[in-house]
Design a protein around this motif. Structure first.
Motif, short mmCIF file in Angstrom:
data_model
loop_
_atom_site.label_atom_id
_atom_site.label_comp_id
_atom_site.label_asym_id
_atom_site.label_seq_id
_atom_site.Cartn_x
_atom_site.Cartn_y
_atom_site.Cartn_z
N TYR A 230 1.57 3.67 -3.21
CA TYR A 230 1.29 5.25 -2.96
C TYR A 230 2.27 6.17 -3.48
CZ TYR A 230 0.13 9.54 -0.43
OH TYR A 230 0.18 10.79 -0.15
N ASN B 77 -9.54 0.98 5.01
CA ASN B 77 -9.20 0.02 4.33
C ASN B 77 -10.42 -1.05 3.98
OD1 ASN B 77 -8.28 -3.22 3.96
ND2 ASN B 77 -6.41 -2.18 4.30
N TYR B 78 -10.67 -1.01 2.52
CA TYR B 78 -12.09 -1.51 2.16
C TYR B 78 -12.12 -2.94 2.64
CZ TYR B 78 -12.80 2.21 -1.08
OH TYR B 78 -13.04 3.55 -1.53
N GLU C 227 -14.46 -1.40 -3.67
CA GLU C 227 -15.13 -1.77 -2.61
C GLU C 227 -15.98 -2.96 -2.94
OE1 GLU C 227 -18.47 0.43 0.32
OE2 GLU C 227 -17.49 1.44 -1.37
N LEU D 227 0.77 -1.23 -0.02
CA LEU D 227 0.07 0.04 0.01
C LEU D 227 1.03 1.18 0.08
CD1 LEU D 227 -2.72 -1.25 2.51
CD2 LEU D 227 -2.98 -0.71 0.03
N THR E 97 -5.32 -5.10 0.27
CA THR E 97 -5.03 -3.84 -0.62
C THR E 97 -5.87 -3.36 -1.63
OG1 THR E 97 -3.95 -5.70 -2.08
CG2 THR E 97 -2.28 -4.79 -0.19
N THR E 98 -6.83 -4.01 -1.90
CA THR E 98 -7.78 -3.50 -2.92
C THR E 98 -8.23 -2.27 -2.61
OG1 THR E 98 -9.65 -4.15 -4.33
CG2 THR E 98 -9.81 -4.69 -1.96
N ASN E 99 -8.56 -1.41 -3.73
CA ASN E 99 -9.21 -0.21 -3.75
C ASN E 99 -10.80 -0.14 -4.19
OD1 ASN E 99 -8.45 -0.18 -6.26
ND2 ASN E 99 -7.25 1.51 -6.47
#
Length: 286
Positions: free
Chosen positions: A65, A215-216, A267, A61, A263-265
């Motif tokens: 970034y 964090n999703y 949802e 993450l 770690t997914t963005n």
């Protein structure tokens, strides 16, 4: 630099535990910054337990970034969980064009393996916490290594990884690094570290972040339980869902999908993975 330091380490925030007191942290920071700035391929290599997975996810993450060219590798065999596997270096990591490997909770085995990495032009940063490991000439961050003056020796694998991200946060002026300590909380609890010293400070703060996490993956898991506040009992339930299963031939199942969850963005994807993992745990119990 003083203002950056104050913004991250003021007394009522996460603590004044200086990551640069860890032996070799300056060298590690310089090497990671070089890899980020020059777009070198970084591969994070970690153990398949929850502590290792949380440390891998944390580094992924933060490095993504910072726009690093980064991937990760998890060994599938349970027996190779806490050491770097030479066959994996030769047959997988090499072909990714890797310039830098960062380990999480696992170490090199011997001089032969160290020479293998050098011959392949792969640098290694070992982050670990265990005693009596092979003393590599590569950069090692380990509070328990000889001549390390860092006071708090009982960090988990994800805790040591967090110290590296703290150093990166200072260098890149990241003011939100502490939002990732919910992962350190889960990793530390799973590793059963003693909740004293720095761990006590981290865990206390992390509980606050966990209950409002962005964090999703964690949020999706928490929504399945519909809890307003998470205490030690609920944290153990989260860890149970995040723990990869071991099949009959000793291979780790679900480890990679747990990293994806953390770690997914996306949802919707987080919700689907959370439901799948929760169902897997339910099937095992039944």
């Amino acid at each position: 630099m003083h203002k950056i330091w104050q913004s991250i380490y003021r007394a009522n925030y996460i603590s004044g535990y200086n990551p640069f007191l860890l032996k070799n942290m300056n060298k590690a920071l310089e090497r990671v910054v070089k890899a980020i700035n020059e777009r070198e391929k970084i591969v994070i290599y970690g153990s398949c337990d929850v502590d290792g997975i949380c440390g891998i996810s944390l580094l992924l993450l933060v490095l993504k970034y910072l726009n690093a060219d980064v991937e990760y590798y998890l060994p599938e065999e349970q027996s190779s969980n806490y050491y770097v596997d030479s066959d994996i270096i030769t047959n997988h990591i090499k072909f990714l064009g890797t310039a830098l490997v960062i380990t999480v909770g696992c170490s090199l085995v011997d001089k032969e393996q160290e020479d293998l990495c050098r011959n392949l032009n792969i640098d290694v940063i070992v982050t670990d916490y265990k005693n009596d490991l092979y003393k590599s000439e590569f950069i090692t961050i380990n509070p328990n290594q000889k001549d390390c003056s860092y006071r708090y020796k009982n960090l988990s694998a994800s805790g040591v990884a967090f110290k590296l991200t703290q150093a990166l946060a200072i260098y890149y002026n990241m003011k939100s690094i502490n939002k990732y300590i919910d992962l350190v909380l889960l990793g530390g609890y799973a590793a059963k570290v003693s909740i004293v010293g720095e761990n006590k400070v981290i865990f206390k703060e992390a509980l606050k972040y966990l209950n409002v996490t962005n964090n999703y993956g964690l949020r999706a898991l928490m929504n399945l339980n519909i809890k307003d506040n998470y205490s030690e009992r609920e944290i153990k339930e989260l860890i149970k869902v995040l723990t990869p299963t071991v099949n009959v031939v000793g291979r780790m199942d679900n480890a990679r999908i747990v990293v994806e969850l953390l770690t997914t963005n996306d949802e919707y994807r987080a919700e689907q993975i959370a439901k799948y993992l929760a169902m897997e745990v339910k099937n095992i119990v039944s």
